[in-house]
Design an enzyme around this catalytic site. Structure first.
Site, PDB file in Angstrom:
ATOM      1  N   HIS A  16       0.864  -1.189   0.000  1.00  0.00           N
ATOM      2  CA  HIS A  16       0.000   0.000   0.000  1.00  0.00           C
ATOM      3  C   HIS A  16       0.894   1.230   0.000  1.00  0.00           C
ATOM      4  O   HIS A  16       1.279   1.742   1.042  1.00  0.00           O
ATOM      5  CB  HIS A  16      -0.914  -0.032   1.241  1.00  0.00           C
ATOM      6  CG  HIS A  16      -1.968   1.035   1.248  1.00  0.00           C
ATOM      7  ND1 HIS A  16      -3.191   0.872   1.879  1.00  0.00           N
ATOM      8  CD2 HIS A  16      -1.995   2.276   0.707  1.00  0.00           C
ATOM      9  CE1 HIS A  16      -3.910   1.980   1.736  1.00  0.00           C
ATOM     10  NE2 HIS A  16      -3.196   2.853   1.035  1.00  0.00           N
ATOM     11  N   HIS A  18       1.327   4.829  -2.426  1.00  0.00           N
ATOM     12  CA  HIS A  18       0.953   5.676  -3.571  1.00  0.00           C
ATOM     13  C   HIS A  18       2.229   6.361  -4.035  1.00  0.00           C
ATOM     14  O   HIS A  18       2.842   7.102  -3.257  1.00  0.00           O
ATOM     15  CB  HIS A  18      -0.068   6.728  -3.151  1.00  0.00           C
ATOM     16  CG  HIS A  18      -1.326   6.133  -2.595  1.00  0.00           C
ATOM     17  ND1 HIS A  18      -2.461   5.959  -3.348  1.00  0.00           N
ATOM     18  CD2 HIS A  18      -1.618   5.637  -1.366  1.00  0.00           C
ATOM     19  CE1 HIS A  18      -3.410   5.408  -2.602  1.00  0.00           C
ATOM     20  NE2 HIS A  18      -2.920   5.195  -1.385  1.00  0.00           N
ATOM     21  N   HIS A 196      -9.468   0.761  -1.708  1.00  0.00           N
ATOM     22  CA  HIS A 196      -9.482   1.390  -0.394  1.00  0.00           C
ATOM     23  C   HIS A 196     -10.918   1.298   0.132  1.00  0.00           C
ATOM     24  O   HIS A 196     -11.870   1.663  -0.587  1.00  0.00           O
ATOM     25  CB  HIS A 196      -9.113   2.864  -0.483  1.00  0.00           C
ATOM     26  CG  HIS A 196      -7.656   3.149  -0.675  1.00  0.00           C
ATOM     27  ND1 HIS A 196      -6.911   2.600  -1.681  1.00  0.00           N
ATOM     28  CD2 HIS A 196      -6.807   3.941   0.040  1.00  0.00           C
ATOM     29  CE1 HIS A 196      -5.660   3.055  -1.580  1.00  0.00           C
ATOM     30  NE2 HIS A 196      -5.568   3.865  -0.553  1.00  0.00           N
ATOM     31  N   GLU A 199     -11.448   3.004   5.587  1.00  0.00           N
ATOM     32  CA  GLU A 199     -10.450   3.910   6.174  1.00  0.00           C
ATOM     33  C   GLU A 199     -11.251   4.953   6.964  1.00  0.00           C
ATOM     34  O   GLU A 199     -11.248   4.938   8.185  1.00  0.00           O
ATOM     35  CB  GLU A 199      -9.605   4.575   5.070  1.00  0.00           C
ATOM     36  CG  GLU A 199      -8.573   5.567   5.599  1.00  0.00           C
ATOM     37  CD  GLU A 199      -7.831   6.327   4.474  1.00  0.00           C
ATOM     38  OE1 GLU A 199      -8.293   6.336   3.319  1.00  0.00           O
ATOM     39  OE2 GLU A 199      -6.779   6.938   4.795  1.00  0.00           O
ATOM     40  N   ASP A 277       1.677   3.926   2.900  1.00  0.00           N
ATOM     41  CA  ASP A 277       0.643   4.765   2.259  1.00  0.00           C
ATOM     42  C   ASP A 277       1.253   5.951   1.487  1.00  0.00           C
ATOM     43  O   ASP A 277       1.421   5.857   0.273  1.00  0.00           O
ATOM     44  CB  ASP A 277      -0.376   5.237   3.299  1.00  0.00           C
ATOM     45  CG  ASP A 277      -1.741   5.554   2.701  1.00  0.00           C
ATOM     46  OD1 ASP A 277      -1.930   5.354   1.502  1.00  0.00           O
ATOM     47  OD2 ASP A 277      -2.628   5.998   3.459  1.00  0.00           O
ATOM     48  N   ASP A 278       1.534   7.039   2.203  1.00  0.00           N
ATOM     49  CA  ASP A 278       2.107   8.246   1.574  1.00  0.00           C
ATOM     50  C   ASP A 278       3.244   8.743   2.463  1.00  0.00           C
ATOM     51  O   ASP A 278       3.105   9.757   3.158  1.00  0.00           O
ATOM     52  CB  ASP A 278       1.019   9.327   1.454  1.00  0.00           C
ATOM     53  CG  ASP A 278      -0.160   8.849   0.634  1.00  0.00           C
ATOM     54  OD1 ASP A 278      -0.064   8.839  -0.600  1.00  0.00           O
ATOM     55  OD2 ASP A 278      -1.174   8.447   1.244  1.00  0.00           O
TER      56      ASP A 278
HETATM   57  N1  HPA Z   1      -6.839   7.094   1.063  1.00  0.00           N
HETATM   58  C1  HPA Z   1      -7.464   7.473  -0.049  1.00  0.00           C
HETATM   59  N2  HPA Z   1      -6.832   8.010  -1.069  1.00  0.00           N
HETATM   60  C2  HPA Z   1      -5.505   8.156  -1.012  1.00  0.00           C
HETATM   61  C3  HPA Z   1      -4.812   7.777   0.110  1.00  0.00           C
HETATM   62  C4  HPA Z   1      -5.507   7.200   1.197  1.00  0.00           C
HETATM   63  O1  HPA Z   1      -4.960   6.818   2.246  1.00  0.00           O
HETATM   64  N3  HPA Z   1      -3.507   8.072  -0.137  1.00  0.00           N
HETATM   65  C5  HPA Z   1      -3.440   8.598  -1.378  1.00  0.00           C
HETATM   66  N4  HPA Z   1      -4.653   8.658  -1.911  1.00  0.00           N
HETATM   67 ZN    ZN Z   2      -3.794   4.696   0.402  1.00  0.00          ZN
END
Ligand code: HPA
Ligand code: ZN
Length: 333
Positions: A16, A18, A196, A199, A277-278
């Protein structure tokens, strides 16, 4: 071996991530300068100071603004190469990378430019550092079904370079059901599917991702724990969740890492994994996520081994490759 030494030593897969979320401010400034694009910050410290989020949307607004300096194939190559270098440091030996074509095609950047830059860096990382990877093309769920269909059509000439489709961006108000038909079409073309869900959105979105989009893996999924029948299903069918602890903390999905439910889900037998994630926005790559989560939840060395094995188990590599990584993990003492 101490827990942190074990985290550093074990091979792991990241599922996971991006690629646009790995854009470090230093590289953002460099690419903005060479492309002659203005960014609304004076220096990298100002950029980092702006990374103070109160929910998913407040992050996405800044994340999409940052991605706007990416114009040429070389930019996507540099971005991906920088991430893969971090993989090497963290002993990430396999990575499954999300990219968001619509973020770029909407600005007039060709689909091919994005894909070729990312793919060239991945190929080099395999040759030079032995890091394997595959690509997951995400549809932006705040955009229309029609736009997702257009994106799928753009991907078809490159079908062999993209393993799966995914679904990201603003979750609440954009349920998986909205993309039922485009996912069906993508699966007809042989793409695997992930999404996704759970969340910020409710467990219902996780059910929809499984039942309507027919995904084999859920990204985040932490709100599944609110629904006991769903938890049973995740355990029974060993449906992986790609959990992102520091993301959950920074986007206020949890108030404190010590209250994160990953340990609870692990103990119930859910196939949970740890991911970043990011990382440029949330303060840490994979190992940092492991370190901070292990500290907050007092995870044992055995828990860490299970989480690393889970990362390969939940990945799209072959069973033979999975077995080889399990052996590596068992032999790391
Ligand atoms: N959630 C949804 N969209 C996203 C995320 C996330 O954690 N990170 C980058 N785009
Ligand atoms: Zn994500």
């Amino acid at each position: 071996m101490t827990r942190n030494e074990l985290i550093a030593a074990l091979p792991k897969a990241e599922l996971h991530i991006h690629i646009e979320g790995t854009f470090e401010p230093e590289l953002m400034f460099e690419i903005a300068r060479r492309n002659g694009v203005k960014i609304p910050y004076a220096n990298v410290d100002e950029v980092r100071a702006a990374y103070d989020f109160h929910n998913l949307q407040s992050f996405l607004d800044i994340y999409y603004a940052g991605a706007a300096v990416l114009l040429y194939e070389r930019d996507f190559y540099d971005l991906t190469r920088a991430y893969l270098l971090r993989c090497r440091e963290d002993n990430v030996t396999h990575t499954e990378i999300f990219f968001d074509p619509q973020t770029h095609t909407a600005r007039g950047v060709a689909f091919e430019t994005v894909l070729n830059g990312i793919e060239r860096a991945c190929r080099e990382a395999q040759e030079k550092w032995g890091i394997s990877s595959c690509l997951i093309m995400c549809f932006l769920r705040h955009l229309s079904e029609e736009s997702a269909f257009e994106t799928l059509a753009q991907a078809l000439p490159f079908r062999d370079k993209i393993t799966a489709v995914g679904l990201d961006s603003s979750e609440v108000g954009h349920p998986p059901a909205k993309f039922k038909r485009v996912f069906a079409k993508a699966r007809e073309h042989g793409f695997l599917a992930v999404a996704h869900a759970g969340e910020e959105g409710p467990p219902q979105y996780v059910y929809e991702a499984l039942d309507l989009l027919k995904v084999t893996r859920i990204d985040h999924g932490v709100r599944s724990a609110e629904d006991d029948a769903l938890m049973h299903r995740l355990v029974e069918l060993q449906i992986p969740l790609t959990v992102c602890p520091l993301s959950n903390l920074k986007l206020k999905v949890v108030n404190d890492l010590s209250r994160h439910n990953l340990r609870h889900m692990l103990q119930r037998g859910v196939l949970v994994t740890v991911n970043s994630d990011d990382p440029a926005y949330f303060g840490g790559y994979v190992n940092q996520n492991f370190i901070e989560l292990a500290e907050a939840l007092d995870l044992s060395n055995d828990d860490i081994r299970i989480l690393c094995k889970n990362s390969f188990k939940a990945s799209f590599i072959s069973d033979a490759e999975k077995k080889a990584w399990y052996r590596h993990i068992d032999e790391t003492v």
